[in-house]
Design a protein around this motif. Structure first.
Motif, PDB file in Angstrom:
ATOM      1  N   ILE A  59      -0.151 -32.499  62.073  1.00 54.68           N
ATOM      2  CA  ILE A  59      -0.588 -32.508  60.672  1.00 54.68           C
ATOM      3  C   ILE A  59       0.641 -32.239  59.812  1.00 54.68           C
ATOM      4  O   ILE A  59       1.354 -31.256  60.035  1.00 54.68           O
ATOM      5  N   LEU A  60       0.894 -33.109  58.841  1.00 56.33           N
ATOM      6  CA  LEU A  60       2.110 -32.984  58.058  1.00 56.33           C
ATOM      7  C   LEU A  60       1.788 -32.924  56.560  1.00 56.33           C
ATOM      8  O   LEU A  60       1.751 -33.948  55.880  1.00 56.33           O
TER       9      LEU A  60
ATOM     10  N   ALA B 255      -0.230 -26.113  48.074  1.00 57.36           N
ATOM     11  CA  ALA B 255      -1.205 -25.423  48.929  1.00 57.36           C
ATOM     12  C   ALA B 255      -1.294 -26.082  50.299  1.00 57.36           C
ATOM     13  O   ALA B 255      -2.070 -25.657  51.157  1.00 57.36           O
ATOM     14  N   GLY B 256      -0.474 -27.111  50.525  1.00 54.20           N
ATOM     15  CA  GLY B 256      -0.620 -27.947  51.699  1.00 54.20           C
ATOM     16  C   GLY B 256      -0.530 -27.238  53.034  1.00 54.20           C
ATOM     17  O   GLY B 256      -1.309 -27.530  53.949  1.00 54.20           O
TER      18      GLY B 256
ATOM     19  N   ALA C 107       4.180 -39.902  57.369  1.00 55.22           N
ATOM     20  CA  ALA C 107       5.295 -39.154  57.953  1.00 55.22           C
ATOM     21  C   ALA C 107       4.956 -38.627  59.344  1.00 55.22           C
ATOM     22  O   ALA C 107       5.816 -38.578  60.227  1.00 55.22           O
ATOM     23  N   SER C 108       3.703 -38.214  59.538  1.00 56.48           N
ATOM     24  CA  SER C 108       3.338 -37.484  60.754  1.00 56.48           C
ATOM     25  C   SER C 108       3.552 -38.287  62.032  1.00 56.48           C
ATOM     26  O   SER C 108       4.070 -37.769  63.022  1.00 56.48           O
ATOM     27  N   ALA C 109       3.172 -39.561  62.027  1.00 53.15           N
ATOM     28  CA  ALA C 109       3.332 -40.380  63.235  1.00 53.15           C
ATOM     29  C   ALA C 109       4.812 -40.599  63.553  1.00 53.15           C
ATOM     30  O   ALA C 109       5.223 -40.565  64.718  1.00 53.15           O
TER      31      ALA C 109
ATOM     32  N   PHE D 166      -1.716 -37.173  61.069  1.00 49.49           N
ATOM     33  CA  PHE D 166      -2.042 -37.532  59.693  1.00 49.49           C
ATOM     34  C   PHE D 166      -1.300 -36.634  58.714  1.00 49.49           C
ATOM     35  O   PHE D 166      -0.985 -35.487  59.007  1.00 49.49           O
ATOM     36  N   ASP D 167      -1.001 -37.217  57.550  1.00 45.79           N
ATOM     37  CA  ASP D 167      -0.420 -36.461  56.450  1.00 45.79           C
ATOM     38  C   ASP D 167      -1.553 -35.835  55.643  1.00 45.79           C
ATOM     39  O   ASP D 167      -2.688 -36.316  55.663  1.00 45.79           O
ATOM     40  N   LEU D 168      -1.226 -34.786  54.926  1.00 49.45           N
ATOM     41  CA  LEU D 168      -2.211 -34.072  54.122  1.00 49.45           C
ATOM     42  C   LEU D 168      -1.546 -33.716  52.794  1.00 49.45           C
ATOM     43  O   LEU D 168      -0.462 -33.134  52.795  1.00 49.45           O
ATOM     44  N   ASN D 169      -2.176 -34.089  51.696  1.00 46.96           N
ATOM     45  CA  ASN D 169      -1.586 -33.820  50.384  1.00 46.96           C
ATOM     46  C   ASN D 169      -2.460 -32.854  49.602  1.00 46.96           C
ATOM     47  O   ASN D 169      -3.469 -33.243  49.011  1.00 46.96           O
TER      48      ASN D 169
END
Length: 328
Positions: free
Chosen positions: A91-92, A127-128, A104-106, A120-123
């Motif tokens: 998780i990025l 607070a990410g 980015a994560s892969a 998967f990326d997380l936006n």
């Protein structure tokens, strides 16, 4: 008569999770307040008085967000003693990838040598990391993951107008990571999160290019609304303010950090509670700031294994999240 409908198998989860290791990475280039005063109308004293920053790290043009994420993730795995082949989820959290795809994560997982993970990326902006840590913990408890790598990484200098002194003095680049796995006893408390979407215009991308924030309004919101979120995170974990050994708020502004700590102490937090001030030398690195601060504090010896940490992130969205966890 037997019901012919199939039933879903319940996955094998766990009762607890914990952080197994942490790591971080930053650019080599140090930019002082005096350096900035050479290119904009500012001064060392002006910056220190308003945001508490002494210096920050800027990436070179050819250094990428994924480069720092790979370095931080690799360091976290080494710290945890976990082989990349053991990780099944990456998780990025980030908000500064130059393009939406590929994520980015892969890319980061492949470069680290993690074979075929869910990635998967997380936006959730600043607070990410707290969002990512909460998701990783819940995935493991549900049985959907065994070991997860959470990496907050940003290259904010690509998204800052160098002539905008209100924002150019604050933001910087870097990455921080944590490896999350199962535990017999809970080592990560429930995430308490939310958003104030009616205030979305306080922080946004101007002309889809540069970060803009209404500094005074964000300051008032953070200094009044975030301490109660931190207290809710403690309550969700069955803890009292006096249990907290270390407070790591998102490193947005030293004055905000100090205000949050003061309000928690007024509610019973100890005077000897260690408060992160990594912003002094790292600047505001958005989703990377909490794991960066944790790794730096461990290396400096101001935080030790077994300490109870309270983390709370907040930023654009306006999104916020917090949880308590045990330092690895």
């Amino acid at each position: 008569m037997t019901d012919p409908r199939p039933t879903l198998r319940r996955p094998q989860g766990t009762t607890g999770t914990r952080i197994l290791g942490v790591g971080s990475a930053q650019p080599d280039k140090i930019v002082t307040n005096d350096d900035l005063s050479q290119i904009m109308d500012t001064s060392d004293q002006w910056i220190r008085d308003r945001v508490g920053i002494i210096e920050r790290r800027f990436a070179e043009k050819d250094e990428l967000l994924v480069d720092f994420a790979v370095a931080a993730g690799t360091a976290a795995l080494a710290d945890a003693g976990v082989d990349p082949s053991e990780v099944d989820t990456v998780i990025l959290p980030n908000c500064t990838m130059p393009s939406l795809i590929p994520n980015a994560s892969a890319q980061v997982a492949a470069r680290i040598g993690i074979p075929n993970p869910g990635a998967f990326d997380l936006n959730a902006a600043c607070a990410g990391f707290c969002y990512g840590l909460g998701v990783a913990s819940d995935l493991i408890k549900a049985g959907s993951s065994k070991k997860a790598l959470v990496i907050g990484a940003e290259k904010l200098t690509d998204s800052v107008d160098p002539t905008d002194r209100a924002n150019a003095i604050i933001f910087a680049d870097g990455a921080g990571a944590a490896v999350v796995g199962a535990a017999d006893e809970p080592g990560i408390g429930p995430v308490v999160w939310g958003s104030a979407g009616e205030l979305v215009d306080l922080i946004y991308m101007r002309d889809h290019k540069y970060i803009y924030q209404e500094g005074q309004s964000v300051f008032r919101w953070a200094t009044t609304q975030i301490a109660p979120i931190a207290l809710q995170a403690l309550a969700a974990a069955g803890l009292d303010p006096s249990d907290v050994d270390v407070l790591i708020p998102h490193q947005a502004n030293l004055r905000i950090v100090e205000a949050i700590a003061k309000k928690l102490r007024a509610k019973g937090a100890r005077e000897d509670m260690v408060v992160a001030d990594d912003i002094k030398y790292s600047g505001n690195t958005s989703s990377a700031s909490i794991p960066l601060a944790l790794d730096h504090m461990r290396k400096a010896g101001t935080v030790k294994s077994g300490d109870l940490v309270l983390a709370v992130g907040f930023g654009a969205g306006l999104s916020y999240a917090g949880q308590a966890f045990v330092c690895p």
